[in-house]
Write an enzyme that holds these catalytic residues in place. Structure first.
Site, short mmCIF file in Angstrom:
data_model
loop_
_atom_site.label_atom_id
_atom_site.label_comp_id
_atom_site.label_asym_id
_atom_site.label_seq_id
_atom_site.Cartn_x
_atom_site.Cartn_y
_atom_site.Cartn_z
N ASP B 116 0.85 -1.18 0.00
CA ASP B 116 0.00 0.00 0.00
C ASP B 116 0.89 1.24 0.00
OD1 ASP B 116 -2.21 1.54 0.01
OD2 ASP B 116 -2.86 1.08 2.04
N HIS B 273 -13.04 3.07 11.64
CA HIS B 273 -11.66 3.08 11.17
C HIS B 273 -10.92 4.17 11.94
CE1 HIS B 273 -8.71 3.61 7.60
NE2 HIS B 273 -8.47 2.45 8.15
#
Lengths: 92, 613
Positions: B116, B273
């Site tokens: 990522d 999150h």
């Protein structure tokens, strides 16, 4: 501060100039090696104090092992940190 | 009653190839990822997880553990464009990190390992308890480290080069990468916290998160991102938060991230999150980070939080908390009062203790409350008492030892930070010479206004330029020690690992878990969530899996009976407790599906008969 306790750096800074920085990882002169040894000893002493009295069998042996197996530990702190910072990409 | 606060951690690791002329993080991350033992584990699943957004195709993730046969064939075919055929040689050999190559693996332990933004990222499987999350996180470290070693031994690097990986959040020069937490919320709770009842977020969740670094900051030896200078602060990430709320994660990072990807049945569940945490090395830091947050979220879900600790300026408060090494600075509240970060944490602890006392069966979180209380008491007495337990305290102690060894202190190091940072372009030709040579170099090599500013600053602070080079070395060694603390190299034989590993091996760091608890999650999933079933399928049916993500596995077998979609819409279902031991000799897929259904029904019946529900 005494010279013995100083972490010295003998080569010009390569900050921001990675092309010149890489070759210094492995090839060092005797004078530099002495400075590196002082640095590594300081590091080893530091870790040893933190380890609640558990000491490595020999500082000298430990320093040699450090240098042989992890060449980057021969870098000065400035080189070590800069090499890392120059390589990172923004993440989340 | 609150639903279980399942949680997981996703960590982006810092990576570089030391000794290389250029270090391409995508190349390095690809080498590491491809070093995962695909063949040994029969890992075949390759796909970037994609879960429908809330309200969009909700049926796809409905149900607890749901098998949909044959109808999924069209979907499966449609996803072949981005992934090599499962089990094919191409899957194994696709250039990781290269355009079109695979960059994501779902592992037999239920976790996800991928690239990522040029960083190797490891997302743990869901775990139900704080100890489980810590174990899954540390198991991830072991996996990443094993892959790093394999990559270094793989012959793809130049002579003298080796990949180094750091579990931290900053390059110390303004670049950050995250360590995010994910918590399972009831859908209604999530909607309330981010929309209808956002005032509850401001009054409780935000002040909790802003003051949480007292427990779980990883410590950092500098300031970045144009934030006020300091030589040590509690967190790695505080410098990078610039707004209160938003969906973004790579710029103008928000304290409250609104990303709404449930990875579950969106009609029942949501995933909070949390991006405002640090990557932790110490087990106790992760334990408190996750456990205290689970507790606060449970209390919010049960409408148990009756405090109003709304901060006047949460972003400024985060900076204050991170930089306040006395723990006594006051944080202004919106109501006009002022409180310390410690007082806010004590208030949440008090609430949590009361909440737990009124409930049963909460042993895992009762342990969190005990460790939380112990940490706050020690912090109030002397932070050094936590110097073997919490990351920031271990690191601060380490750095203070170094400063002491150098005859220096934080105040002096802090005074020199500005001149050092302003003169990095100076080479070391003047080292060992009179101070006048350095001053002359500053005048000739730096812009005039910078040189004048430095001269004024030095006079004001009483700095002696003769000490410049020594202070410059101290400045960088502090940062080096900070960085080496996060080196995940565990060492072997005569080779030492990173500083944290050395400290832990020497007994200088308190352990929460036994090694066996961590090792168990290297190859196997946490038993108390749906990861148990997902991991089993990945481990035993890899060649028949076309796609897998957190909430769904798509199978494509040799006939229509073996083709279908296993939906894991309820993260709390499909556990070992529900399904019992699964066959070590895996049956044909249809038989497994029937078996899972039978076990689930039997388990539900037993629970009803037993009066638990």
């Amino acid at each position: 501060m005494s010279d013995q306790r100083r972490i010295r750096k003998e080569k010009p800074s390569s900050l921001g100039r990675r092309e010149e920085q890489a070759p210094t990882n492995l090839a060092r002169g005797a004078e530099e090696a002495e400075a590196v040894d002082r640095h590594l000893k300081a590091m080893a002493d530091l870790v040893r104090r933190m380890s609640l009295g558990q000491t490595p069998s020999s500082d000298e042996a430990r320093i040699i092992e450090l240098s042989d197996n992890r060449p980057e530990l021969r870098q000065t702190s400035e080189e070590y940190v800069t090499e890392f910072s120059d390589s990172q990409t923004m993440g989340q | 009653m609150s639903i279980p606060k399942l949680a997981g951690i996703e960590t982006e690791y810092g990576i570089l190839i030391r000794g290389a002329t250029t270090s391409d993080p995508f190349f390095a991350s690809g080498l590491v990822l491809r070093s995962y033992p695909l063949a040994a584990s029969r890992l075949q699943a390759i796909e970037t997880p994609q879960t429908p957004l809330p309200g969009e195709n909700a049926d796809a993730t409905a149900g607890l553990v749901q098998w949909t046969n044959s109808a999924a064939a069209g979907d499966i075919a449609g996803q072949e464009q981005t992934a090599p055929p499962a089990g094919s040689e191409a899957a194994d050999l696709a250039g990781a990190g290269s355009p079109g190559g695979f960059e994501s693996l779902m592992l037999p332990n239920g976790a996800r390992f991928y690239i990522d933004h040029g960083h190797p990222e490891y997302s743990t499987a869901e775990a139900a308890t704080p100890r489980g999350v810590v174990a899954a996180d540390k198991a991830g470290e072991i996996i990443v480290e094993r892959c790093r070693r394999a990559a270094n031994a793989g012959g793809r690097l130049g002579q003298g080069c080796r990949i180094a990986i750091y579990k931290n959040n900053s390059d110390q020069q303004g670049v950050s990468y995250g360590c995010h937490e994910n918590y399972l919320l009831a859908a209604d709770t999530f909607e309330g916290l981010l929309n209808r009842k956002f005032h509850r977020t401001l009054m409780a969740l935000v002040p909790f998160l802003v003051t949480r670094p007292l427990l779980c900051g990883a410590g950092k030896a500098c300031a970045e991102n144009h934030r006020p200078s300091t030589v040590f602060q509690l967190t790695q990430r505080a410098d990078f938060f610039e707004t209160l709320i938003g969906p973004q994660t790579t710029f103008r990072r928000p304290l409250i991230n609104t990303r709404d990807e449930p990875h579950a049945d969106p009609r029942r569940f949501r995933r909070l999150h949390v991006i405002v945490g640090d990557a932790n090395m110490a087990e106790y830091s992760t334990f408190l980070k996750v456990g205290t947050t689970q507790l606060v979220l449970m209390m919010l879900e049960d409408n148990y939080v009756d405090v109003n600790l709304m901060l006047e300026d949460p972003l400024a408060a985060l900076q204050t908390v991170s930089r306040d090494l006395t723990f006594r600075e006051k944080l202004p509240l919106a109501c006009g009062r002022e409180v310390t970060a410690m007082e806010i944490q004590q208030e949440f602890l008090r609430l949590a203790q009361k909440y737990l006392a009124e409930r049963s069966g909460m042993e895992a979180l009762e342990e969190v409350a005990r460790v939380w209380e112990d940490a706050l008491k020690k912090l109030e007495a002397d932070w050094r008492l936590l110097g073997g337990r919490l990351d920031w305290a271990i690191k601060r102690r380490l750095l203070e030892h170094y400063l002491e060894d150098q005859g220096c202190d934080w105040e002096t190091a802090s005074r020199w930070a500005f001149p050092v940072k302003s003169t990095l372009k100076l080479d070391r030709r003047t080292e060992g010479k009179e101070a006048a040579a350095l001053i002359e170099a500053i005048r000739t090599e730096l812009p005039e206004e910078v040189a004048e500013s430095l001269a004024d600053y030095a006079r004001r602070e009483g700095l002696d330029w003769a000490d410049y080079w020594r202070q410059r070395d101290i400045y960088f060694t502090l940062r080096r020690l900070d960085l080496e603390y996060h080196d995940i190299d565990r060492g072997s034989g005569s080779t030492p690992g990173g500083l944290f590993a050395q400290l832990q091996q020497a007994g200088a760091v308190e352990r929460l878990l036994a090694d066996a608890a961590i090792d168990a999650l290297v190859d196997a999933p946490p038993p108390d969530t749906r990861a148990y079933l997902r991991g089993y399928c990945i481990a035993h049916y890899g060649q028949k899996i076309q796609h897998v993500d957190w909430a769904e596995i798509q199978f494509r077998g040799s006939n229509s009976a073996e083709s279908g979609r296993l939906v894991l819409g309820d993260p709390t279902a499909g556990t070992a407790g529900e399904l019992g031991p699964l066959p070590t000799d895996p049956p044909e897929l249809p038989a497994l599906v029937r078996s899972v259904e039978c076990r689930r029904r039997a388990s539900a019946g037993e629970r009803v008969d037993g009066g638990v529900r």
